[in-house]
Design an enzyme around this catalytic site. Structure first.
Site, PDB file in Angstrom:
ATOM      1  N   SER A   1      45.638  23.360  46.196  1.00 61.34           N
ATOM      2  CA  SER A   1      44.241  23.703  46.440  1.00 61.34           C
ATOM      3  C   SER A   1      43.616  22.675  47.372  1.00 61.34           C
ATOM      4  CB  SER A   1      43.473  23.728  45.106  1.00 61.34           C
ATOM      5  OG  SER A   1      42.089  23.794  45.320  1.00 61.34           O
TER       6      SER A   1
ATOM      7  N   LYS B   1      46.241  19.499  40.127  1.00 58.54           N
ATOM      8  CA  LYS B   1      46.874  19.909  41.392  1.00 58.54           C
ATOM      9  C   LYS B   1      47.395  18.682  42.128  1.00 58.54           C
ATOM     10  CE  LYS B   1      46.362  24.318  41.095  1.00 58.54           C
ATOM     11  NZ  LYS B   1      47.515  25.187  40.911  1.00 58.54           N
TER      12      LYS B   1
ATOM     13  N   TYR C   1      40.817  19.882  36.682  1.00 56.19           N
ATOM     14  CA  TYR C   1      41.618  20.924  37.332  1.00 56.19           C
ATOM     15  C   TYR C   1      42.178  20.403  38.655  1.00 56.19           C
ATOM     16  CZ  TYR C   1      42.667  24.656  40.539  1.00 56.19           C
ATOM     17  OH  TYR C   1      43.295  25.418  41.487  1.00 56.19           O
TER      18      TYR C   1
HETATM   19  P1  NAD Z   1      44.968  33.761  38.259  1.00 56.84           P
HETATM   20  O1  NAD Z   1      44.421  33.164  37.017  1.00 56.84           O
HETATM   21  O2  NAD Z   1      44.571  35.131  38.646  1.00 56.84           O
HETATM   22  O3  NAD Z   1      46.586  33.754  38.194  1.00 56.84           O
HETATM   23  C1  NAD Z   1      47.283  32.769  37.483  1.00 56.84           C
HETATM   24  C2  NAD Z   1      48.283  33.520  36.599  1.00 56.84           C
HETATM   25  O4  NAD Z   1      49.055  32.583  35.889  1.00 56.84           O
HETATM   26  C3  NAD Z   1      47.584  34.422  35.569  1.00 56.84           C
HETATM   27  O5  NAD Z   1      48.163  35.705  35.599  1.00 56.84           O
HETATM   28  C4  NAD Z   1      47.874  33.733  34.221  1.00 56.84           C
HETATM   29  O6  NAD Z   1      48.038  34.678  33.164  1.00 56.84           O
HETATM   30  C5  NAD Z   1      49.178  33.011  34.543  1.00 56.84           C
HETATM   31  N1  NAD Z   1      49.445  31.793  33.753  1.00 56.84           N
HETATM   32  C6  NAD Z   1      48.650  30.702  33.603  1.00 56.84           C
HETATM   33  N2  NAD Z   1      49.283  29.773  32.861  1.00 56.84           N
HETATM   34  C7  NAD Z   1      50.521  30.290  32.559  1.00 56.84           C
HETATM   35  C8  NAD Z   1      51.630  29.811  31.836  1.00 56.84           C
HETATM   36  N3  NAD Z   1      51.620  28.615  31.229  1.00 56.84           N
HETATM   37  N4  NAD Z   1      52.730  30.605  31.736  1.00 56.84           N
HETATM   38  C9  NAD Z   1      52.759  31.841  32.321  1.00 56.84           C
HETATM   39  N5  NAD Z   1      51.728  32.349  33.027  1.00 56.84           N
HETATM   40  C10 NAD Z   1      50.620  31.568  33.141  1.00 56.84           C
HETATM   41  O7  NAD Z   1      44.665  32.734  39.429  1.00 56.84           O
HETATM   42  P2  NAD Z   1      44.865  32.904  41.006  1.00 56.84           P
HETATM   43  O8  NAD Z   1      43.519  32.906  41.614  1.00 56.84           O
HETATM   44  O9  NAD Z   1      45.832  33.984  41.290  1.00 56.84           O
HETATM   45  O10 NAD Z   1      45.548  31.490  41.355  1.00 56.84           O
HETATM   46  C11 NAD Z   1      46.939  31.369  41.381  1.00 56.84           C
HETATM   47  C12 NAD Z   1      47.228  29.896  41.614  1.00 56.84           C
HETATM   48  O11 NAD Z   1      46.566  29.473  42.807  1.00 56.84           O
HETATM   49  C13 NAD Z   1      46.708  28.988  40.496  1.00 56.84           C
HETATM   50  O12 NAD Z   1      47.663  27.960  40.274  1.00 56.84           O
HETATM   51  C14 NAD Z   1      45.426  28.398  41.075  1.00 56.84           C
HETATM   52  O13 NAD Z   1      45.154  27.113  40.556  1.00 56.84           O
HETATM   53  C15 NAD Z   1      45.750  28.337  42.539  1.00 56.84           C
HETATM   54  N6  NAD Z   1      44.550  28.370  43.386  1.00 56.84           N
HETATM   55  C16 NAD Z   1      43.649  29.380  43.240  1.00 56.84           C
HETATM   56  C17 NAD Z   1      42.499  29.385  44.039  1.00 56.84           C
HETATM   57  C18 NAD Z   1      41.459  30.458  43.883  1.00 56.84           C
HETATM   58  O14 NAD Z   1      40.295  30.231  44.288  1.00 56.84           O
HETATM   59  N7  NAD Z   1      41.791  31.598  43.317  1.00 56.84           N
HETATM   60  C19 NAD Z   1      42.292  28.386  44.973  1.00 56.84           C
HETATM   61  C20 NAD Z   1      43.249  27.380  45.100  1.00 56.84           C
HETATM   62  C21 NAD Z   1      44.385  27.388  44.283  1.00 56.84           C
HETATM   63  C1  WQD Z   2      31.400  28.702  47.055  1.00 56.26           C
HETATM   64  C2  WQD Z   2      29.986  28.408  47.521  1.00 56.26           C
HETATM   65  C3  WQD Z   2      28.613  27.345  45.872  1.00 56.26           C
HETATM   66  C4  WQD Z   2      28.487  30.785  43.146  1.00 56.26           C
HETATM   67  C5  WQD Z   2      36.156  26.841  43.890  1.00 56.26           C
HETATM   68  C6  WQD Z   2      36.916  25.756  43.194  1.00 56.26           C
HETATM   69  C7  WQD Z   2      38.134  25.402  44.004  1.00 56.26           C
HETATM   70  C8  WQD Z   2      38.950  26.642  44.311  1.00 56.26           C
HETATM   71  C9  WQD Z   2      38.113  27.691  44.989  1.00 56.26           C
HETATM   72  C10 WQD Z   2      40.755  26.758  42.687  1.00 56.26           C
HETATM   73  C11 WQD Z   2      29.481  27.032  47.075  1.00 56.26           C
HETATM   74  C12 WQD Z   2      28.058  28.731  46.223  1.00 56.26           C
HETATM   75  C13 WQD Z   2      28.767  29.953  44.205  1.00 56.26           C
HETATM   76  C14 WQD Z   2      27.162  31.238  42.932  1.00 56.26           C
HETATM   77  C15 WQD Z   2      26.458  30.015  44.870  1.00 56.26           C
HETATM   78  N1  WQD Z   2      39.536  27.186  43.119  1.00 56.26           N
HETATM   79  N2  WQD Z   2      27.771  29.577  45.052  1.00 56.26           N
HETATM   80  N3  WQD Z   2      26.197  30.829  43.809  1.00 56.26           N
HETATM   81  O1  WQD Z   2      33.259  25.837  44.526  1.00 56.26           O
HETATM   82  O2  WQD Z   2      34.018  26.163  46.948  1.00 56.26           O
HETATM   83  O3  WQD Z   2      35.687  26.366  45.116  1.00 56.26           O
HETATM   84  O4  WQD Z   2      37.000  27.966  44.109  1.00 56.26           O
HETATM   85  O5  WQD Z   2      41.480  25.982  43.222  1.00 56.26           O
HETATM   86  O6  WQD Z   2      38.891  24.480  43.260  1.00 56.26           O
HETATM   87  O7  WQD Z   2      36.086  24.615  43.091  1.00 56.26           O
HETATM   88  O8  WQD Z   2      33.954  28.129  45.403  1.00 56.26           O
HETATM   89  O9  WQD Z   2      32.994  30.376  45.119  1.00 56.26           O
HETATM   90  O10 WQD Z   2      32.471  28.611  43.366  1.00 56.26           O
HETATM   91  O11 WQD Z   2      31.439  28.450  45.638  1.00 56.26           O
HETATM   92  O12 WQD Z   2      25.561  29.661  45.642  1.00 56.26           O
HETATM   93  O13 WQD Z   2      26.833  31.994  41.962  1.00 56.26           O
HETATM   94  O14 WQD Z   2      29.102  29.359  46.945  1.00 56.26           O
HETATM   95  O15 WQD Z   2      27.566  26.412  45.709  1.00 56.26           O
HETATM   96  O16 WQD Z   2      28.683  26.510  48.113  1.00 56.26           O
HETATM   97  P1  WQD Z   2      34.130  26.534  45.519  1.00 56.26           P
HETATM   98  P2  WQD Z   2      32.716  28.948  44.792  1.00 56.26           P
END
Ligand code: NAD
Ligand code: WQD
Length: 333
Positions: free
Chosen positions: A124, A153, A149
């Site tokens: 991330s 990572k 969190y």
């Molecule tokens: P998500 O929650 O939709 O998918 C994660 C999946 O992993 C889920 O289906 C959950 O059931 C499964 N899971 C969690 N822990 C588990 C375990 N111990 N064993 C088996 N399954 C497990 O999330 P996503 O948005 O698809 O994200 C996928 C990956 O990408 C995550 O590692 C997340 O941290 C990372 N990521 C997501 C974002 C985002 O904004 N969505 C941003 C950066 C990184």
């Molecule tokens: C985006 C912008 C808020 C909601 C998060 C995690 C990051 C990653 C991606 C996992 C910001 C604004 C949001 C609302 C708002 N996830 N906002 N009203 O915070 O950039 O990143 O998701 O890895 O780790 O921190 O994404 O969508 O929460 O916010 O004004 O109701 O929208 O302030 O500027 P963020 P976000």
């Protein structure tokens, strides 16, 4: 030869499974469904016409995970499985460390036992903490994460760097996602957050659906063009394509390499709201609220390294992200 997608029933994993199957890969999914639906693997098969076998398991369960390797010739793993809610990680840090770190350590041990040498990790942009400047590139320092969190990572990246340093045969790709949004254009796959959405796009779509009354814009006094927070929003289908390129890269590359997966363009909250309104012909009522604790004013990716070494660039516009998000919201009500 199969690619194992841990967390493959999740938001990004499911979209990546569709991309890999459509490109001719064989995939196997492993998921405990703690944040996804058991319906997802069937939808993946419906969209591709190809099998997406699912093992319902916790990746921390070595015996269960070994079964996947015993029954399938796994030659690469994309490790999506993990908990990802920033706020929850602050309230329940041990849950996050236990889940995200233990799952990764168990996965690495089972991969080594079955001579599986390619690992793509869902990292991330949060690992950059509060970057000294934007756009953010992969040579900039990591650390200073503001929540457990993000620290999981960062720690997992370090574990993978050490594992790759100790095993010259291991190929590790760290994919640092910026802000994934959007959904598959079919309307069959998307993100379905539990409870009140933390993230901007699902909150907007719930306002559009009448589930929420209005959008709270967290701060309009940031040093940005319109005062609202700026982020690098990337369509989840573009992100999925990036995983295909990373898998190909890992076939010939050894060692560990990090890549930003973003568009390289920053959009403000108001940019997103206005794009959503234009794309869908809707009005999103909003209220300017105080800043959200822990939010940074602005960050977006320098996406040149992935373009250069993965031959990958994003293709979908902010309007497409908004249109696909809204279609999914309407379908999944
Ligand atoms: P998500 O929650 O939709 O998918 C994660 C999946 O992993 C889920 O289906 C959950 O059931 C499964 N899971 C969690 N822990 C588990 C375990 N111990 N064993 C088996 N399954 C497990 O999330 P996503 O948005 O698809 O994200 C996928 C990956 O990408 C995550 O590692 C997340 O941290 C990372 N990521 C997501 C974002 C985002 O904004 N969505 C941003 C950066 C990184
Ligand atoms: C985006 C912008 C808020 C909601 C998060 C995690 C990051 C990653 C991606 C996992 C910001 C604004 C949001 C609302 C708002 N996830 N906002 N009203 O915070 O950039 O990143 O998701 O890895 O780790 O921190 O994404 O969508 O929460 O916010 O004004 O109701 O929208 O302030 O500027 P963020 P976000």
């Amino acid at each position: 030869m199969a690619v194992l997608l841990t967390g493959g029933a999740g938001y990004i994993g499911s979209h990546t499974a569709v991309e890999l199957l459509s490109a001719g890969y064989q995939v196997v999914l492993a998921d405990n469904f703690c944040n996804s639906s058991p319906q997802v693997p069937r939808r993946i098969e419906q969209l591709t016409g190809k099998p997406a076998p699912i093992y319902q398991l916790d990746v921390r369960d070595a015996d269960a995970l070994e079964q996947v390797f015993k029954e399938n010739q796994v030659d690469a793993v994309i490790h999506f499985a993990g908990l990802k809610a920033v706020g929850e990680s602050v309230e329940r840090p041990l849950l996050y460390y236990r889940n995200n770190l233990d799952a990764t350590l168990t996965l690495l041990e089972v991969m080594a036992k079955y001579s599986c040498h390619r690992l793509i990790f869902s990292s991330s942009a949060t690992v950059y903490g509060d970057p000294e400047r934007v756009p953010v590139n992969e040579d900039m320092p990591v650390g200073g994460c503001s929540n457990p969190y993000g620290r999981t990572k960062l720690m997992i990246e370090q574990i993978l760097l050490d594992a790759a340093a100790a095993d010259p045969g291991l190929s590790v790709v760290l994919l640092r996602y910026f802000n994934p949004v959007g959904a598959h254009p079919s309307g069959l796959l998307g993100e379905k957050p539990n409870g009140i959405p933390n993230n901007l796009m699902p909150y907007i779509t719930q306002v559009a659906a009448g589930i929420r009354d209005h959008l709270n814009v967290f701060g309009n006094d940031y040093p940005t063009p319109d005062g609202t927070g700026v982020r690098d929003y990337i369509h989840v289908c573009d992100l999925a394509e990036g995983h295909l390129r990373a898998l190909e890269y890992a076939e010939t590359h050894r060692g560990a390499e990090a890549f930003n997966l973003g568009t390289g363009v920053g959009y403000s909250v108001l940019d997103v709201v206005h794009a959503f309104e234009r794309a869908n012909g809707l009005t999103i009522p909003l209220v300017f609220a105080p800043r959200r604790a822990g939010d940074l004013p602005a960050y977006w990716a320098d996406a040149e390294k992935a373009a250069r070494l993965l031959n990958w660039r994003t293709r979908r516009s902010l309007e497409q992200m908004c249109a696909d998000s809204w279609r999914w919201q309407r379908n999944c009500d």
